[in-house]
Motif scaffolding. Sequence first.
Motif: not given
Length: 75
Positions: A49-75
């Motif tokens: 994990l120390s080899n992963i850029d912290k900011q990039y990881l945060k951006e991926q986390y935010i993107q994942q939250k958005k995807e989950i939110s969309v999936e929940q709205k569809i379901a």
Amino acid sequence: MTWNELKQKIIAEYNSKNLKSTTRYNAIDKVETLIKRYYPKTITEVKELSNIDKQYLKEQYIQQKKEISVEQKIA
């Protein structure tokens, strides 16, 4: 150290603080989902994990939250 070992240490720390909300516990599960999805190697070796850029990881986390939110709205 494996992810599960680290996760148990984090949970033990949260338990020692007598948190009133489960938000932090839920966040651990969401981070775990992200890690398994994008960085499966880190599940067995957390130091990767120390080899992963912290900011990039945060951006991926935010993107994942958005995807989950969309999936929940569809379901």
